[in-house]
Design a protein around this motif. Structure first.
Motif, PDB file in Angstrom:
ATOM      1  N   LEU A  10      -7.590  -8.095   6.883  1.00  0.00           N
ATOM      2  CA  LEU A  10      -7.696  -7.637   5.501  1.00  0.00           C
ATOM      3  C   LEU A  10      -6.542  -6.675   5.214  1.00  0.00           C
ATOM      4  O   LEU A  10      -6.638  -5.471   5.483  1.00  0.00           O
ATOM      5  N   PRO A  11      -5.425  -7.178   4.689  1.00  0.00           N
ATOM      6  CA  PRO A  11      -4.307  -6.305   4.362  1.00  0.00           C
ATOM      7  C   PRO A  11      -4.653  -5.351   3.227  1.00  0.00           C
ATOM      8  O   PRO A  11      -5.554  -5.600   2.424  1.00  0.00           O
ATOM      9  N   GLY A  12      -3.893  -4.298   3.148  1.00  0.00           N
ATOM     10  CA  GLY A  12      -4.040  -3.350   2.047  1.00  0.00           C
ATOM     11  C   GLY A  12      -3.278  -3.804   0.815  1.00  0.00           C
ATOM     12  O   GLY A  12      -2.781  -4.938   0.748  1.00  0.00           O
ATOM     13  N   ARG A  13      -3.183  -2.916  -0.103  1.00  0.00           N
ATOM     14  CA  ARG A  13      -2.474  -3.173  -1.354  1.00  0.00           C
ATOM     15  C   ARG A  13      -1.064  -3.671  -1.052  1.00  0.00           C
ATOM     16  O   ARG A  13      -0.376  -3.145  -0.198  1.00  0.00           O
ATOM     17  N   GLY A  14      -0.652  -4.704  -1.758  1.00  0.00           N
ATOM     18  CA  GLY A  14       0.690  -5.253  -1.568  1.00  0.00           C
ATOM     19  C   GLY A  14       0.783  -6.297  -0.468  1.00  0.00           C
ATOM     20  O   GLY A  14       1.838  -6.860  -0.252  1.00  0.00           O
ATOM     21  N   ASP A  15      -0.330  -6.539   0.262  1.00  0.00           N
ATOM     22  CA  ASP A  15      -0.366  -7.499   1.362  1.00  0.00           C
ATOM     23  C   ASP A  15       0.410  -6.926   2.555  1.00  0.00           C
ATOM     24  O   ASP A  15       1.033  -5.871   2.454  1.00  0.00           O
ATOM     25  N   SER A  16       0.346  -7.579   3.678  1.00  0.00           N
ATOM     26  CA  SER A  16       1.059  -7.146   4.886  1.00  0.00           C
ATOM     27  C   SER A  16       2.257  -8.043   5.111  1.00  0.00           C
ATOM     28  O   SER A  16       2.111  -9.257   5.202  1.00  0.00           O
ATOM     29  N   GLY A  17       3.422  -7.433   5.203  1.00  0.00           N
ATOM     30  CA  GLY A  17       4.658  -8.188   5.345  1.00  0.00           C
ATOM     31  C   GLY A  17       4.924  -8.643   6.769  1.00  0.00           C
ATOM     32  O   GLY A  17       4.101  -8.479   7.676  1.00  0.00           O
ATOM     33  N   ASN A  18       6.110  -9.198   6.982  1.00  0.00           N
ATOM     34  CA  ASN A  18       6.477  -9.791   8.263  1.00  0.00           C
ATOM     35  C   ASN A  18       6.562  -8.795   9.405  1.00  0.00           C
ATOM     36  O   ASN A  18       6.464  -9.176  10.570  1.00  0.00           O
ATOM     37  N   LYS A  19       6.756  -7.510   9.129  1.00  0.00           N
ATOM     38  CA  LYS A  19       6.876  -6.510  10.186  1.00  0.00           C
ATOM     39  C   LYS A  19       5.569  -5.753  10.423  1.00  0.00           C
ATOM     40  O   LYS A  19       5.553  -4.774  11.168  1.00  0.00           O
ATOM     41  N   HIS A  20       4.501  -6.203   9.799  1.00  0.00           N
ATOM     42  CA  HIS A  20       3.199  -5.536   9.923  1.00  0.00           C
ATOM     43  C   HIS A  20       2.463  -6.062  11.146  1.00  0.00           C
ATOM     44  O   HIS A  20       2.512  -7.263  11.451  1.00  0.00           O
ATOM     45  N   SER A  95      -7.111   4.527   3.181  1.00  0.00           N
ATOM     46  CA  SER A  95      -6.527   5.263   2.056  1.00  0.00           C
ATOM     47  C   SER A  95      -7.623   6.104   1.423  1.00  0.00           C
ATOM     48  O   SER A  95      -8.732   5.620   1.213  1.00  0.00           O
ATOM     49  N   ASP A  96      -7.299   7.352   1.135  1.00  0.00           N
ATOM     50  CA  ASP A  96      -8.289   8.233   0.511  1.00  0.00           C
ATOM     51  C   ASP A  96      -8.302   7.974  -0.991  1.00  0.00           C
ATOM     52  O   ASP A  96      -7.608   8.637  -1.759  1.00  0.00           O
ATOM     53  N   VAL A  97      -9.105   7.001  -1.398  1.00  0.00           N
ATOM     54  CA  VAL A  97      -9.145   6.593  -2.806  1.00  0.00           C
ATOM     55  C   VAL A  97      -9.742   7.673  -3.700  1.00  0.00           C
ATOM     56  O   VAL A  97      -9.595   7.611  -4.924  1.00  0.00           O
ATOM     57  N   ASP A  98     -10.402   8.682  -3.117  1.00  0.00           N
ATOM     58  CA  ASP A  98     -10.969   9.776  -3.899  1.00  0.00           C
ATOM     59  C   ASP A  98      -9.961  10.877  -4.194  1.00  0.00           C
ATOM     60  O   ASP A  98     -10.202  11.729  -5.045  1.00  0.00           O
ATOM     61  N   ASP A  99      -8.825  10.853  -3.533  1.00  0.00           N
ATOM     62  CA  ASP A  99      -7.799  11.865  -3.736  1.00  0.00           C
ATOM     63  C   ASP A  99      -7.145  11.635  -5.100  1.00  0.00           C
ATOM     64  O   ASP A  99      -6.680  10.531  -5.385  1.00  0.00           O
ATOM     65  N   PRO A 100      -7.116  12.661  -5.960  1.00  0.00           N
ATOM     66  CA  PRO A 100      -6.513  12.486  -7.298  1.00  0.00           C
ATOM     67  C   PRO A 100      -5.056  12.030  -7.256  1.00  0.00           C
ATOM     68  O   PRO A 100      -4.558  11.457  -8.218  1.00  0.00           O
ATOM     69  N   SER A 101      -4.364  12.246  -6.139  1.00  0.00           N
ATOM     70  CA  SER A 101      -2.966  11.818  -6.050  1.00  0.00           C
ATOM     71  C   SER A 101      -2.824  10.375  -5.584  1.00  0.00           C
ATOM     72  O   SER A 101      -1.708   9.864  -5.495  1.00  0.00           O
ATOM     73  N   TYR A 102      -3.970   9.693  -5.309  1.00  0.00           N
ATOM     74  CA  TYR A 102      -3.876   8.288  -4.898  1.00  0.00           C
ATOM     75  C   TYR A 102      -3.221   7.496  -6.023  1.00  0.00           C
ATOM     76  O   TYR A 102      -3.556   7.673  -7.198  1.00  0.00           O
ATOM     77  N   PRO A 103      -2.290   6.583  -5.699  1.00  0.00           N
ATOM     78  CA  PRO A 103      -1.569   5.843  -6.746  1.00  0.00           C
ATOM     79  C   PRO A 103      -2.498   5.086  -7.694  1.00  0.00           C
ATOM     80  O   PRO A 103      -3.498   4.508  -7.267  1.00  0.00           O
TER      81      PRO A 103
END
Length: 180
Positions: A10-20, A95-103
């Protein structure tokens, strides 16, 4: 190796690229299956949960989930909504999705579900991850009933960490696969 267990990446946002490391594992073990999302860059929790549920529902053997980044929240949300043949989850760099600085651009992932997960789980957190403090990763692990592993300072434990096939993480995955 996975005939009695199905491994879903289960990749994160943006998917996992070739170097992941997830991609390295999928190349080494073609029976591992990446759960595809219709929208990788502006994810919606309901769509992501539905996609994960559809793949889990297809499985006739126990499943181990291998989540990175935003998909750690996906696993917590899935567990709050569904039950299924999941026997374990490797939850890497939540990823801390509760952090107000989360994108911005991830809809519905906050608040992070903090109920105990109904399956074995291991949270892996770096000491210098910009997307989650170690203290917050400890909170997640405790709430989910997960074991916390801290391999050192590897940032967000993604492609930029250049982990290759990441033997440390793979050993943790093997623990979960080998559970009864």
């Amino acid at each position: 190796m996975t005939q009695k267990t199905r491994v879903l990446t289960l990749p994160g946002r943006g998917d996992s690229g070739n170097k992941h490391w997830q991609t390295f594992w999928e190349h080494s073990y073609p029976e591992f299956r990446r759960v595809q999302q219709a929208e990788w860059d502006n994810p919606d929790i309901d769509a992501w949960v539905d996609a994960l549920q559809a793949v889990i529902a297809e499985s006739d053997v126990p499943v181990v989930l291998v989540a990175h980044s935003l998909s750690v929240a996906l696993v917590a949300h899935w567990a709050a909504r569904y039950q299924g043949p999941v026997k374990g989850a490797l939850l890497v760099a939540p990823s801390d999705v509760d952090d107000p600085s989360y994108p911005a651009g991830a809809t519905g992932f906050a608040p992070m579900p903090l109920q105990r997960l109904p399956f074995a789980s291991i949270v892996v957190a770096s000491t210098d991850d910009a997307r989650v403090s170690l203290a917050r990763a400890e909170v997640f692990a405790a709430a989910w009933g997960a074991r916390l592993e801290v391999p050192g300072a590897f940032g967000h434990l993604g492609s930029q960490a250049e982990l290759g096939d990441w033997p440390y993480g793979f050993a943790l995955l093997q623990e979960l696969i080998n559970l009864p």
